[in-house]
Every structure is written in C-alpha cells, then in structure tokens.
Design a protein around this motif. Structure first.
Motif, PDB file in Angstrom:
ATOM      1  N   LEU A   2       0.855  -1.197   0.000  1.00  0.00           N
ATOM      2  CA  LEU A   2       0.000   0.000   0.000  1.00  0.00           C
ATOM      3  C   LEU A   2       0.887   1.241   0.000  1.00  0.00           C
ATOM      4  O   LEU A   2       1.787   1.369   0.821  1.00  0.00           O
ATOM      5  CB  LEU A   2      -0.897   0.032   1.241  1.00  0.00           C
ATOM      6  N   GLU A   3       0.586   2.114  -0.961  1.00  0.00           N
ATOM      7  CA  GLU A   3       1.316   3.377  -1.003  1.00  0.00           C
ATOM      8  C   GLU A   3       0.316   4.511  -1.018  1.00  0.00           C
ATOM      9  O   GLU A   3      -0.530   4.567  -1.902  1.00  0.00           O
ATOM     10  CB  GLU A   3       2.119   3.461  -2.301  1.00  0.00           C
ATOM     11  N   GLU A  23       3.278   4.252   3.793  1.00  0.00           N
ATOM     12  CA  GLU A  23       3.544   3.020   3.064  1.00  0.00           C
ATOM     13  C   GLU A  23       3.357   1.847   4.010  1.00  0.00           C
ATOM     14  O   GLU A  23       3.712   1.937   5.186  1.00  0.00           O
ATOM     15  CB  GLU A  23       5.006   3.039   2.610  1.00  0.00           C
ATOM     16  N   VAL A  24       2.798   0.770   3.502  1.00  0.00           N
ATOM     17  CA  VAL A  24       2.764  -0.468   4.277  1.00  0.00           C
ATOM     18  C   VAL A  24       3.304  -1.562   3.373  1.00  0.00           C
ATOM     19  O   VAL A  24       2.817  -1.745   2.251  1.00  0.00           O
ATOM     20  CB  VAL A  24       1.339  -0.840   4.731  1.00  0.00           C
ATOM     21  N   GLY A  25       4.348  -2.275   3.845  1.00  0.00           N
ATOM     22  CA  GLY A  25       4.953  -3.315   3.012  1.00  0.00           C
ATOM     23  C   GLY A  25       4.271  -4.655   3.209  1.00  0.00           C
ATOM     24  O   GLY A  25       3.476  -4.850   4.119  1.00  0.00           O
ATOM     25  N   GLU A  26       4.605  -5.568   2.320  1.00  0.00           N
ATOM     26  CA  GLU A  26       4.087  -6.940   2.378  1.00  0.00           C
ATOM     27  C   GLU A  26       4.403  -7.553   3.745  1.00  0.00           C
ATOM     28  O   GLU A  26       5.555  -7.569   4.171  1.00  0.00           O
ATOM     29  CB  GLU A  26       4.770  -7.748   1.265  1.00  0.00           C
ATOM     30  N   GLY A  27       3.384  -8.038   4.446  1.00  0.00           N
ATOM     31  CA  GLY A  27       3.608  -8.716   5.711  1.00  0.00           C
ATOM     32  C   GLY A  27       4.010  -7.825   6.866  1.00  0.00           C
ATOM     33  O   GLY A  27       4.359  -8.302   7.942  1.00  0.00           O
ATOM     34  N   GLU A  28       3.930  -6.521   6.650  1.00  0.00           N
ATOM     35  CA  GLU A  28       4.420  -5.603   7.670  1.00  0.00           C
ATOM     36  C   GLU A  28       3.351  -5.256   8.709  1.00  0.00           C
ATOM     37  O   GLU A  28       2.165  -5.386   8.452  1.00  0.00           O
ATOM     38  CB  GLU A  28       4.894  -4.317   6.977  1.00  0.00           C
ATOM     39  N   ASN A  61      -0.969  -2.710  -4.405  1.00  0.00           N
ATOM     40  CA  ASN A  61      -0.487  -3.752  -5.320  1.00  0.00           C
ATOM     41  C   ASN A  61      -0.643  -3.344  -6.776  1.00  0.00           C
ATOM     42  O   ASN A  61      -1.131  -4.094  -7.612  1.00  0.00           O
ATOM     43  CB  ASN A  61      -1.232  -5.067  -5.082  1.00  0.00           C
ATOM     44  N   GLY A  62      -0.291  -2.113  -7.053  1.00  0.00           N
ATOM     45  CA  GLY A  62      -0.331  -1.641  -8.430  1.00  0.00           C
ATOM     46  C   GLY A  62      -1.678  -1.132  -8.914  1.00  0.00           C
ATOM     47  O   GLY A  62      -1.788  -0.671 -10.040  1.00  0.00           O
ATOM     48  N   VAL A  63      -2.710  -1.189  -8.077  1.00  0.00           N
ATOM     49  CA  VAL A  63      -4.030  -0.712  -8.496  1.00  0.00           C
ATOM     50  C   VAL A  63      -4.332   0.609  -7.796  1.00  0.00           C
ATOM     51  O   VAL A  63      -4.155   0.726  -6.580  1.00  0.00           O
ATOM     52  CB  VAL A  63      -5.127  -1.747  -8.139  1.00  0.00           C
ATOM     53  N   ARG A  64      -4.793   1.595  -8.585  1.00  0.00           N
ATOM     54  CA  ARG A  64      -5.154   2.880  -7.991  1.00  0.00           C
ATOM     55  C   ARG A  64      -6.416   2.724  -7.160  1.00  0.00           C
ATOM     56  O   ARG A  64      -7.425   2.200  -7.617  1.00  0.00           O
ATOM     57  CB  ARG A  64      -5.415   3.914  -9.096  1.00  0.00           C
ATOM     58  N   LEU A  65      -6.365   3.215  -5.902  1.00  0.00           N
ATOM     59  CA  LEU A  65      -7.530   3.092  -5.024  1.00  0.00           C
ATOM     60  C   LEU A  65      -8.332   4.382  -4.936  1.00  0.00           C
ATOM     61  O   LEU A  65      -9.475   4.365  -4.505  1.00  0.00           O
ATOM     62  CB  LEU A  65      -7.074   2.750  -3.594  1.00  0.00           C
ATOM     63  N   ASP A  66      -7.716   5.511  -5.302  1.00  0.00           N
ATOM     64  CA  ASP A  66      -8.309   6.774  -4.848  1.00  0.00           C
ATOM     65  C   ASP A  66      -9.710   7.064  -5.383  1.00  0.00           C
ATOM     66  O   ASP A  66     -10.460   7.778  -4.756  1.00  0.00           O
ATOM     67  CB  ASP A  66      -7.370   7.970  -5.062  1.00  0.00           C
ATOM     68  N   LYS A  67     -10.095   6.506  -6.507  1.00  0.00           N
ATOM     69  CA  LYS A  67     -11.455   6.772  -6.982  1.00  0.00           C
ATOM     70  C   LYS A  67     -12.389   5.568  -6.785  1.00  0.00           C
ATOM     71  O   LYS A  67     -13.535   5.597  -7.217  1.00  0.00           O
ATOM     72  CB  LYS A  67     -11.429   7.151  -8.471  1.00  0.00           C
ATOM     73  N   GLU A  68     -11.845   4.508  -6.185  1.00  0.00           N
ATOM     74  CA  GLU A  68     -12.659   3.280  -6.083  1.00  0.00           C
ATOM     75  C   GLU A  68     -13.650   3.354  -4.923  1.00  0.00           C
ATOM     76  O   GLU A  68     -13.320   3.835  -3.851  1.00  0.00           O
ATOM     77  CB  GLU A  68     -11.739   2.067  -5.880  1.00  0.00           C
ATOM     78  N   PRO A  69     -14.874   2.836  -5.126  1.00  0.00           N
ATOM     79  CA  PRO A  69     -15.823   2.748  -4.024  1.00  0.00           C
ATOM     80  C   PRO A  69     -15.399   1.643  -3.053  1.00  0.00           C
ATOM     81  O   PRO A  69     -14.619   0.753  -3.409  1.00  0.00           O
ATOM     82  CB  PRO A  69     -17.134   2.379  -4.725  1.00  0.00           C
ATOM     83  N   SER A  70     -15.921   1.694  -1.850  1.00  0.00           N
ATOM     84  CA  SER A  70     -15.442   0.795  -0.798  1.00  0.00           C
ATOM     85  C   SER A  70     -15.593  -0.680  -1.172  1.00  0.00           C
ATOM     86  O   SER A  70     -14.739  -1.494  -0.834  1.00  0.00           O
ATOM     87  CB  SER A  70     -16.163   1.103   0.505  1.00  0.00           C
ATOM     88  N   GLN A  71     -16.680  -1.030  -1.899  1.00  0.00           N
ATOM     89  CA  GLN A  71     -16.843  -2.461  -2.196  1.00  0.00           C
ATOM     90  C   GLN A  71     -15.723  -2.995  -3.099  1.00  0.00           C
ATOM     91  O   GLN A  71     -15.332  -4.142  -3.008  1.00  0.00           O
ATOM     92  CB  GLN A  71     -18.231  -2.760  -2.779  1.00  0.00           C
ATOM     93  N   ARG A  72     -15.166  -2.100  -3.955  1.00  0.00           N
ATOM     94  CA  ARG A  72     -14.043  -2.508  -4.807  1.00  0.00           C
ATOM     95  C   ARG A  72     -12.777  -2.648  -3.979  1.00  0.00           C
ATOM     96  O   ARG A  72     -11.971  -3.549  -4.193  1.00  0.00           O
ATOM     97  CB  ARG A  72     -13.824  -1.461  -5.913  1.00  0.00           C
ATOM     98  N   SER A 151     -13.335 -11.475   4.748  1.00  0.00           N
ATOM     99  CA  SER A 151     -13.188 -10.982   3.371  1.00  0.00           C
ATOM    100  C   SER A 151     -11.842 -11.404   2.776  1.00  0.00           C
ATOM    101  O   SER A 151     -11.525 -11.019   1.661  1.00  0.00           O
ATOM    102  CB  SER A 151     -13.324  -9.460   3.342  1.00  0.00           C
ATOM    103  N   LYS A 152     -11.051 -12.187   3.531  1.00  0.00           N
ATOM    104  CA  LYS A 152      -9.739 -12.647   3.084  1.00  0.00           C
ATOM    105  C   LYS A 152      -8.840 -11.479   2.679  1.00  0.00           C
ATOM    106  O   LYS A 152      -8.353 -11.408   1.539  1.00  0.00           O
ATOM    107  CB  LYS A 152      -9.871 -13.635   1.907  1.00  0.00           C
ATOM    108  N   PRO A 153      -8.608 -10.560   3.606  1.00  0.00           N
ATOM    109  CA  PRO A 153      -7.824  -9.369   3.248  1.00  0.00           C
ATOM    110  C   PRO A 153      -6.340  -9.674   3.141  1.00  0.00           C
ATOM    111  O   PRO A 153      -5.837 -10.611   3.770  1.00  0.00           O
ATOM    112  CB  PRO A 153      -8.093  -8.427   4.422  1.00  0.00           C
ATOM    113  N   LYS A 154      -5.657  -8.864   2.340  1.00  0.00           N
ATOM    114  CA  LYS A 154      -4.197  -8.905   2.320  1.00  0.00           C
ATOM    115  C   LYS A 154      -3.668  -7.837   3.265  1.00  0.00           C
ATOM    116  O   LYS A 154      -2.565  -7.928   3.769  1.00  0.00           O
ATOM    117  CB  LYS A 154      -3.690  -8.639   0.900  1.00  0.00           C
ATOM    118  N   LEU A 155      -4.498  -6.789   3.433  1.00  0.00           N
ATOM    119  CA  LEU A 155      -4.144  -5.739   4.386  1.00  0.00           C
ATOM    120  C   LEU A 155      -5.342  -5.524   5.311  1.00  0.00           C
ATOM    121  O   LEU A 155      -6.445  -5.254   4.842  1.00  0.00           O
ATOM    122  CB  LEU A 155      -3.806  -4.432   3.656  1.00  0.00           C
ATOM    123  N   LEU A 156      -5.098  -5.686   6.605  1.00  0.00           N
ATOM    124  CA  LEU A 156      -6.171  -5.469   7.577  1.00  0.00           C
ATOM    125  C   LEU A 156      -5.877  -4.176   8.326  1.00  0.00           C
ATOM    126  O   LEU A 156      -4.807  -4.033   8.927  1.00  0.00           O
ATOM    127  CB  LEU A 156      -6.238  -6.647   8.559  1.00  0.00           C
TER     128      LEU A 156
END
Lengths: 235, 291, 310
Positions: A2-3, A23-28, A61-72, A151-156
């Motif tokens: 996450l950046e 920033e949050v790194g993998e597994g951090e 993970n390479g996907v832009r979040l800033d315009k995405e709705p919460s369900q995405r 929800s099987k998150p990668k980032l909680l």
C-alpha cells in the motif's frame, strides 16, 4: 503493497488531512499514532473508500484506489475494522461473519475461512447463534476482527481496537493480531494507546493536526525523547 | 346469530387487514433501510391497480396471473424513478435526506394522479373476474373467493419477502445496510445498488397491493394518498423493521376498523388516523423508533 | 433610490388592481385576478410557517377550512356583518391552532410533515360526515351576487398577508424564525425560544389562512363543508411557494400568478388538473436543483444580463 502519496482530504469544507504519505509493506505491521482528532481515522477511512481524497494518489499492489468505491477496495484485499466496531447489532454473530465474506471471491471459500476465524476466536463459535447486540465489548471487537478476516484481506486496517476494553482483553486481542500477521496479512493499526501500538508495530507514523510529523522504526520512536514527552507521558 | 356476526366481522377485518399489511411492508422497507419516506407509495399502488386493470380488459389476463407482471413493471418503474430523482439525495446528511426525499415523493404524488386521470379518466375502475361474487360458508361465516385470494396472496408475498430478507445474501445485505450504513460499505456491500433494489422492491410491493385493491375495491386516480396514510398508520402500529410486525399490525388495523365500523360508522377511518397521531406525538422517538 | 423605485412600482400595481373593476366588467378577468389574489393570500400565509420557519405544514387546509366554515356561519347563519365574519374566521383558525399547537410541535422534521397532513385529513372526514349537505347561499343573495366586492375582499386580504410577511421578514421575529429553519438546535443554543417562536409563527400563519377562508365563504355560492378541508388547498399553496421561491415575499406572488396563468392556458388544450402536474414537476426540480425557486432564477438571469451590459 500500500502506497499513499500526498493526499489531501476534506470533511465538507474543512480540510482534515494535509499532504499525507505513508507506506505499508508486504507482511508488515505499521501503526498510526496521534492524539484524538489528529486525523488517524480519516486516513484509514480514505484508504477504505469511505472518503475520497481531493488530491494525491493511493496505490494497492499496483491498483489505484483513490477513486474506487469501498466495495471494490474490499474486493482488492483491503479491509477496515472500523472505530466502534460497526457490528450489525440486530443480526446473529454468524450472520455478521457471513456478511464479512460478501464479495464473490471470499464467498466461495466462506466455510473454510469461517473455520479459521473460529480457530482464532473459539468464543465466536459458541456464540454463533446469539444476537450480536448481546455480546460484551471484547466479544464485539473479536467479532469485528473476525468479520474483517472473512473478506480474506491482504491488508487489515484496525481502528482503535483497544477502545473501552480491559487491559487483559486488549492483550489477548493484540496476540491474535500478531497471529493474523504471521499468517501473511499486513496490519495497519490506528491507536491512541501509543505504548501498545509501538509494542506491536515494526514501523509507525505520528500524526498531528492532519499532518504526518514523524515516522520511523517503532523501537526508535519508543526511545525518542520527544515522543516520550508527548505521547508516553512518563518522561 | 350473534356469534355469526362477530365471526364475520373478524373474518372481514382479517382479509382486509392482510392487504393493509402488504401495503405497509413496502413503505416500511424503504423507510427502514434508506430513511426515505415514500409518500408516493399509494400512487405506486394506484398504478399497479391500473396495470392489472389494463391486463384484464385488454389482454384478458386474470389479475391473479397478472401479479408477477405487475410486480416486474412496478419494480422497473420504481428503479427508474429512484435513479433519476432519489439516488442523488441519499448522500446528504440524514435529516436533509429525509426531508428532501419526502418532498420529492410528495411532488410525485401530485403528478401521478393527474397523469392517471389523463390516461384512464377519473372513473372508478374495478376488475370482476368470473369467480368474484362467489363465496363459500364455513361455520356460518361466508368467505368470498376474492377476499380469500387476496389473503392468500398477501400471506405468500409477505412470507417470501421474509425469507428473502433472512435467508439470502441479498436480504442480509439489505438488513445490514439498514442497521449500519458505514459498516455495510466496509464489508463490501454496494450500498447504492442495495438502495436501488430496495426502493424498487418497495414499489413492486405497492404494485402487488394495488392488484388486490383493484380486485376487492376499485381504483381511482386520486386514491393514492388515502392508501399512503393507511400504510403509515400500519407502520406506526408495528414499528419499523420487521416484516412480520407490519403484517400483523395490518391485520390489527383491519379488525379494529371492521369492528369499529359497527359502532362508529363513517368515523372509522378517522379513528385509525387519530391513533396514528397519538402514537406519533407520544412516542419520543417519532413513529419508527427502533424496537 | 432602489427603495423608492420599488415602493412606487408596488404602489402603482396596487392602484391598478384597485381600478380594475372600474375599467372592465369582464367576469373572466375578474375571476382570474380574484383566484390569483386568493392563492397569494393562501400561499403567503403558508410561507410564514413553511418558508420562513421551515416547518412543512401539510395541514394548512384545516385552517383554511375552519376559517371558511366559521366565517360562513357567522355571516349567513348568525347574520352578522361580513367584516366581523371574516375576522371571526381568522380567529377561529387561530384558536384551533392555539389549542393543538403544543401537541403538533412535539413532532419534528418529517414527522411534523405527515402528522399535519393526517390532522387535516381527520377534520376533512369529520366535516364530510357531520355536515354532509351542501351549504348554499340563500336565493336573495344569489340574485344580487356580484363579483366586484368579492374581488375587493380578496385584494384586501392578499395585501394584508403580504404586508404581514413583509413585516415579519424585517423583524426580530423573522430572524428567529429563519434561525429555526436553518438549524433548530443551534437556534435553541443561541438563546432563541424555539417553541415560542414556532407557536407564534403557527398562529400568525393560521390566522391569515382563516382570513383567506373567509374570502371563500363570501365568494362560494355552494360548497360542502368537507370540501373546504381537501388537501388540495394545502398542496396548491405548498407548490406555489416552492416554485415561486420559498421564504421570500415575492416568491409566492410570482408563483400564484404563474400558477393561475398556467391553469388558464392549459385548460384551453388539455383536461383539467394538468397544471398541477406541471407544477409538481417544477416543484421536484426546485427541491433537487433550485432551492430558491423562480425568484432565484430571475435574480441569476438579471445579474447575468446586467453583467453583460457592462
């Protein structure tokens, strides 16, 4: 993983965040610390899609979040366990958990995930038929975290999980959070209780008045004189 | 003799009350989930009645068979109006949202009757299928085929709705959204879509009720408001949230009305409204305070 | 300079309106003007509670109806002079408002809206039942019926209501009312006795609605009591105020003129009632996109054109 880059966020006409990057790194395990009203909750709510930044960008993970709705955002693997837990009080514990696996990908593996959540919080299994509103504060927090995991998150992201709970229960819950992290889920923790937060995290960001004023390794921050003065109160 | 009268009164009350319940659940659903008090609910009902009337007179479709068609038509109708008029308002602060959505629905409730009068004239329209007027006796009480059919339809629809809300993922997402909007978003529910479907479902329920009304009574362009008020009374009696509650409150109102009609004659309708006002004024949470 | 100009325009319009019956005796023109004036009085009286105070009272018809009924009884059945009857109508409305005011204002927001609607409906049902017969003017009066005094009465009441709203809008009372509309809790916190202000607005509004009912009692050759309580009396007033410009003085006036004009024009080509549908559409547009109504639109337009001139 996450950046967050230079975001400004407004509540109506009031600016709540200024040029925030993190920033949050993998597994951090990362903590956001700061006083009440500093903007910690705003940061995680923005990442989760409840608020939209006026400027700046957020990438997961390479996907832009800033315009995405919460369900995405949830579907991409970012889940927020909100402040005050957001339990559906009128529904059963099981229904709450099932709703955690709302998006299609997690719904398919719902039963397995449920078993692993019950493994972490055996108490929830005993209470699965009970109406969630009748749970104690600590149990509600477990339910909220359990629902997040569904929800099987990668980032909680966890917003003030210690709020209003007895120290012994807080200790318990933080043990579980570490356990979750060990299974490969990154953690972004918002905490007012700086000592616990820095105890859990590897790195931390300090927020003041909507700005990030300092960040670094948790150990370094714990021994930093200024941090001690401002947040640990022991001097 | 006396027993027969009492029993008949109750039966009449129950059959009409089941219909009241059906009318109220749609209103209760939209208000409970999205805090939109759709005061055009009665107008949706009126349109449902007219569609059934059209199907019957033009295409010879029995109103009972026409039920699904009316439901689909009203669902789409509701969806269109929600998209155009209401979806932009739901993002506002709760109090403003409640007031403005009510005003928009109020505007609709002024427009629809005029359009209906233009399309169908102001004459009373009713449907009389071959079995109307028929009845059968049980224990000295006569039960008409049409009221019985209405009762069955109401019970089946309400049961189906109950199952939908408690057993399916969609239903759970609706209940979750109504309980905690923010938490619903955070578990990944598309709240905007839930709202759209809920509103449309409310309209479809109104349409189904309209079919029962056109069968048992009649439809006229101006009747919408009276039915909206009837639904409001039932919802107030029931409190918000539970589908079963609205159904039983509907039956309660039906029985109260048919009993009081014996003693109070034309004041019966005013009695229901009076009860409504009293509950409204003396329950601090307003009418739909959560139980 | 602007004040003086405004004053002379208003005075000019008023003089013209006073002179109309002397210039023409066409009943259609007089009826048209009479209707417009009644709508101005009715919508302006609603504007006090709904526009300035922000309490969407959907039971306004009750107060119009009580006023009309009381005035009719005092005038025709008790045989008192007309001015007393009209005044009595206003007072009767206000007394009813006083009696129920505290209860009604237990309701807030949308509960106030539906509560007042149902209240008027109860009265409508009761009056259709206890007074089922049409109330017809005696033959003697019908024989001598003239529109002109009706017209002047409507002009008088319309001028009174507009004047009252003008006074309110410039008074401390008006400030208090508008603060309630904008944020009731904040108004309360800053020391406005919101309950008292709301009751005051409610009483003034209903008194004027009662006076307007008095015009109708004098005008109508025959009516059924329940018909005076029909929700259409409320709804017409509400949509006129919103479309014209809610919480302004000119809004309800412009709204009324437009409403009656549209009614006349549409009735030439289309079945009756469609002007209500058109106003319904405009009403929704106002709620969604144009909270200031036609007034706001006109001001914007004027600003744009004057900016273009420079």
């Amino acid at each position: 993983m996450l950046e967050v880059n230079n975001i400004d966020v407004y509540h109506g006409n009031l600016q709540a965040l200024w040029d925030v990057s993190l920033e949050v790194g993998e597994g951090e395990r990362v903590s956001l610390i700061g006083a009440n009203g500093a903007g910690k909750t705003t940061i995680v709510e923005t990442v989760s899609g409840l608020l939209t930044p006026a400027s700046g960008s957020m990438v997961f993970n390479g996907v832009r979040l800033d315009k995405e709705p919460s369900q995405r955002v949830v579907r991409l693997g970012v889940c927020l366990v909100p402040e005050e837990r957001g339990i559906f009080f009128g529904m059963s514990v099981l229904e709450n958990l099932e709703l955690g696996a709302f998006h299609k990908k997690s719904r398919k593996v719902k039963d397995e995930t449920l078993e692993s959540v019950y493994g972490l919080f055996p108490l929830l299994k005993d209470r699965s038929r009970q109406v969630a509103g009748t749970l104690s504060g600590g149990e509600q927090q477990m339910l909220a975290i359990g629902r997040g995991l569904m929800s099987k998150p990668k980032l909680l992201m966890l917003d003030e999980p210690s709020l209003g709970l007895a120290p012994i229960i807080v200790k318990n819950i933080f043990e579980v959070i570490k356990q979750i992290n060990r299974s490969g889920v990154s953690i972004l923790l918002v905490e007012q209780n700086v000592r616990i937060a820095l105890g859990l995290a590897q790195r931390a960001y300090i927020i003041e008045n909507g700005r990030i004023i300092q960040h670094g390794d948790a150990k370094d921050l714990l021994s930093d004189e200024q941090v001690k003065d401002a947040y640990l109160g022991t001097g | 003799m006396m027993f027969g009268l009492v029993a008949q009164t109750f039966i009449n009350g129950i059959t009409i009350g089941a219909m009241y319940g059906l009318i109220a659940v749609g209103l209760s659903l939209t208000f409970g989930v999205m805090k939109i008090l759709n005061v055009a609910h009665g107008e949706f009902l009126m349109i449902g009645g007219y569609i059934a009337f059209w199907l019957f007179t033009r295409y010879d479709i029995d109103p009972l068979l026409g039920l699904p068609l009316v439901a689909i038509a009203l669902f789409l109708f509701g969806a269109v109006f929600y998209k155009i008029l209401f979806s932009g308002l739901v993002k506002f602060h709760e109090e403003i949202k409640m007031k403005n959505t009510l005003l928009v629905a109020f505007g609709l409730s002024l427009i629809f009757p005029q359009v209906a009068r233009w399309l169908w004239t102001a004459d009373e329209r009713g449907i009389t299928p071959f079995y109307s007027g028929g009845s059968f006796p049980i224990l000295g009480v006569r039960i008409g085929y049409v009221p019985l059919a209405g009762l069955i339809v109401a019970v089946v629809v309400i049961l189906a709705l109950h199952l939908l809300l408690t057993k399916t993922y969609f239903g759970k997402s609706v209940r979750a959204t109504s309980e905690n909007y923010k938490a619903a978003k955070l578990v990944g529910i598309n709240v905007n879509r839930t709202y759209l479907v809920t509103f449309s479902l409310g309209a479809a329920l109104a349409g189904l009720a309209g079919v029962l009304v056109v069968m048992t009574q009649a439809v006229v362009p101006d009747m919408g408001m009276a039915w909206t008020i009837k639904a409001l009374i039932v919802v107030v009696l029931a409190g918000i949230g539970s589908v079963g509650g609205a159904f039983f409150a509907g039956i309660l109102l039906g029985v109260i009305e048919s009993v009081s009609a014996i003693f109070m004659g034309p004041y019966t309708v005013a009695l229901g409204m009076g009860i409504f006002l009293l509950i409204l004024m003396f329950r601090p949470q307003g009418l739909f305070g959560k139980a | 300079m602007n004040n003086w100009k405004q004053f002379s325009i208003n005075g000019g319009i008023l003089v013209l309106l006073i002179l109309v019956p002397l210039i023409t005796s066409r009943t259609d023109v007089l009826t048209w003007l009479y209707l417009t004036l009644v709508y101005i009085a009715l919508s302006q009286s609603w504007n006090i509670i709904g526009g300035y105070t922000g309490q969407i009272n959907l039971g306004h018809a009750a107060f119009f109806g009580i006023g009309a009924l009381a005035a009719r009884y005092i005038w025709l059945h008790f045989g008192l002079p007309l001015p007393l009857a009209v005044l009595g109508g206003g007072l009767a409305s206000m007394i009813f408002a006083l009696a129920i005011g505290v209860l009604v204002f237990r309701l807030k927001g949308i509960y106030f809206i539906i509560g007042t609607l149902v209240l008027a409906e109860i009265l409508r049902l009761i009056f259709y039942t206890i007074l089922p017969e049409a109330d017809v003017m005696p033959m003697k009066l019908l024989g001598a019926y003239s529109l002109v005094p009706r017209y002047y009465l409507s002009l008088l009441i319309a001028v009174i209501t507009v004047a009252v709203v003008y006074w309110i809008s410039r008074s401390r009372l008006g400030l208090g009312l508008m603060s309630i509309r904008d944020d009731e809790d904040a108004a309360e916190a800053s020391g406005v006795d919101t309950q008292r202000y709301k009751l005051l607005a409610f009483n003034i509004s209903t008194f004027l609605a009662g006076l307007t009912g008095g015009i109708y009692a004098y005008y109508s050759a025959a009516f059924r009591a329940g018909g005076l309580f029909e929700p259409v009396w409320t709804f017409d007033a509400v949509i006129i105020v919103f479309v014209g410009g809610v919480g302004t003085i000119a809004g309800p006036i412009i709204g009324s003129v437009f409403f009656v004009l549209l009614k006349q024009i549409l009735s030439l080509y289309l079945p009756g009632g469609l002007h209500v549908a058109v106003f319904g559409v405009l009403f929704i547009i106002v709620v969604l996109y144009l909270p200031g109504g036609l007034i706001e639109l006109m001001t914007k337009f004027r600003k744009r054109t004057s900016a273009g001139d420079q």
